[in-house]
Design a protein around this motif. Sequence first.
Motif, PDB file in Angstrom:
ATOM      1  N   GLN A 243       0.807  -1.209   0.000  1.00  0.00           N
ATOM      2  CA  GLN A 243       0.000   0.000   0.000  1.00  0.00           C
ATOM      3  C   GLN A 243       0.839   1.258   0.000  1.00  0.00           C
ATOM      4  OE1 GLN A 243      -2.809  -0.121   3.192  1.00  0.00           O
ATOM      5  NE2 GLN A 243      -3.958  -1.854   2.366  1.00  0.00           N
TER       6      GLN A 243
ATOM      7  N   ASP B  11       2.599   3.232  -4.905  1.00  0.00           N
ATOM      8  CA  ASP B  11       1.667   3.406  -6.024  1.00  0.00           C
ATOM      9  C   ASP B  11       0.257   2.934  -5.685  1.00  0.00           C
ATOM     10  OD1 ASP B  11       3.790   4.356  -7.536  1.00  0.00           O
ATOM     11  OD2 ASP B  11       4.270   2.387  -8.341  1.00  0.00           O
ATOM     12  N   TYR B  12      -0.203   3.209  -4.481  1.00  0.00           N
ATOM     13  CA  TYR B  12      -1.512   2.691  -4.085  1.00  0.00           C
ATOM     14  C   TYR B  12      -2.638   3.342  -4.890  1.00  0.00           C
ATOM     15  CZ  TYR B  12      -5.555   1.467  -1.275  1.00  0.00           C
ATOM     16  OH  TYR B  12      -6.768   0.996  -0.862  1.00  0.00           O
ATOM     17  N   GLY B  13      -2.566   4.660  -5.099  1.00  0.00           N
ATOM     18  CA  GLY B  13      -3.614   5.337  -5.858  1.00  0.00           C
ATOM     19  C   GLY B  13      -3.674   4.862  -7.294  1.00  0.00           C
TER      20      GLY B  13
END
Length: 577
Positions: free
Chosen positions: A276, A279-281
């Motif tokens: 998480q 590059d979670y978004g």
Amino acid sequence: MSGTGTGEELGAQAARARALVLLRIRSRATAVALLPAALAVVLFAAGAQGFARGSSWDVVRWAVTACAVVVLLVAAAVAIAVVRAKPAVSPTVPLTEAAAPDLYRLVRDLAERLGVPAPSSIALTPDCDSWLEDRTHPAAERPPHKAARQAPSGSAAGPGRRAGRGRRVQAAPVLVIGSPFLWWMRVAELRAVLAPVVAGTGPSAHPDIAAARRFVRGLDGAVADAAAPVQGPLRKVLRLPGRFVGRIARLLLRSCRDHAAEMERGVATAASTRAQEVDYGLRVVAQEQVGLAYAGWDRLLTRVALPAWRMGRWPSRLDAGVVSALTELSRRDRLAEGFTTRLGERPACDLLEEPGAADEAASLLAARLFHGGPAETGPDWAPVDWQQYPEEVVDRKWRSEAARLHRVLDTMGVPPASGSDSVTACAGVPTLARVVEHLTSDQGGGDELAAGISAAVAREEAQAPQPAGGGAGGAGSDVLDLWGPDPLPLLPLQPPRTGTELLADHVAAMVCCAAVDTAGAVPGLDWLDGPALLVDGERRADLGSPVLSLVEDGDAGPLRSWLDSVGVRTDKPVRLV
């Protein structure tokens, strides 16, 4: 402690706890096997010290000793079977660092950001999925001469490295990436999708989890080996004890199943929580592309690739074709938001040195995995390019099915169509009018014709050469050697077709042949629906319903209207293969 750290730690703790349970099961099984021997030792020690003398005690001692010997032999057989069992290895295309230096660099940077060991190597699978696979077992390694030929200088020759003479170093698992992802996804999207997968190398490095996984894989392999068919008189004699060993391994595996599943859930939770932070978004957006890629890949295999495989041709650029299929799907259904913007970004396949070679190897592996085709090309199993697909696949498919249809009609003694001229009235001259008249006549019907076509298709499939288990040469053949005696295809795409479906396909093929020969139509390719009939450059997708009316109800009215709109002559002979 942050929420992310807490979730990761809880997942790791749960995985380690389940791993300890699995190792405890292994220890208990060992203890049970040693219990009779321990009792025998106690009885002999008691006799030597004068506590258990007499003939009755002698009988007990030797009976327990005999039982201990039998139990130890069985335990040794099970242990040997577990150790020597070949674990299941997914069929993949190996990807060396020399073939994809940018991809290896991306994965290593991702592992460094996640704070986990980097995967030992990368492989491609012709499926929309990605995972880590442990291949440290000797059976999972390629032969030395093949590994040396494929591995670049200074890189690992295989997932299980050797340091020095005879000393094995435990290597990280192999990262298996779905090849459609590389062609459809952008580089940033691929990195986001791979983050939770790569994060799984951290829990995999824990010694308890690694030992528990080896134990479970060994039991699974022992069960599979015991169930495998054997050849030769000596092996058949040893079949009975082998099955007994397999029963014990199956019993142990059944006791481990739930704990192993919980351990893997804990590993997945820990890896997902750790990922998480990277590059979670973007991963939320990338997951939408994963679903879109799966939809397009499934349509491409079932509608486009499968007809080619049945014709003895395998499309050599399936991954490139999935981009065209998804582009068409996005255009029709508007499933991909911002599609034009995505095309301007760097595709993930640019991370490969030779994308075409990797695509060809994955395409051949897909044909073998989903259809059971041979491991290498040959006269009856040749690659086909997308530009050649309409002529090499679509036209040949239509004409071969039309030829089969008329062969069955000849066998049934069906006469030519009434009112035919002297040329077409000769027996054996194929016309569409003959088919339509037979299916609309009171004494004809379609059941007998459908049964005849089904029997003809079954005979041809039975006479087709069976694919070999492996083969030297050809793209990806080194990996195909790992499949062993497993039946192919491993994952068939479609169930067998019914007689009515086969008859409808053959009648539609006959109509398409007549349209090409008498109305100027041409064969074409639709990326989502496969073989297509093009009339004046436009696809005619309205043929299915009129054909079904003729086949199921004997009503030729809708089909005659369709033929008139296209300008097809039903009385003219059709060229067959």
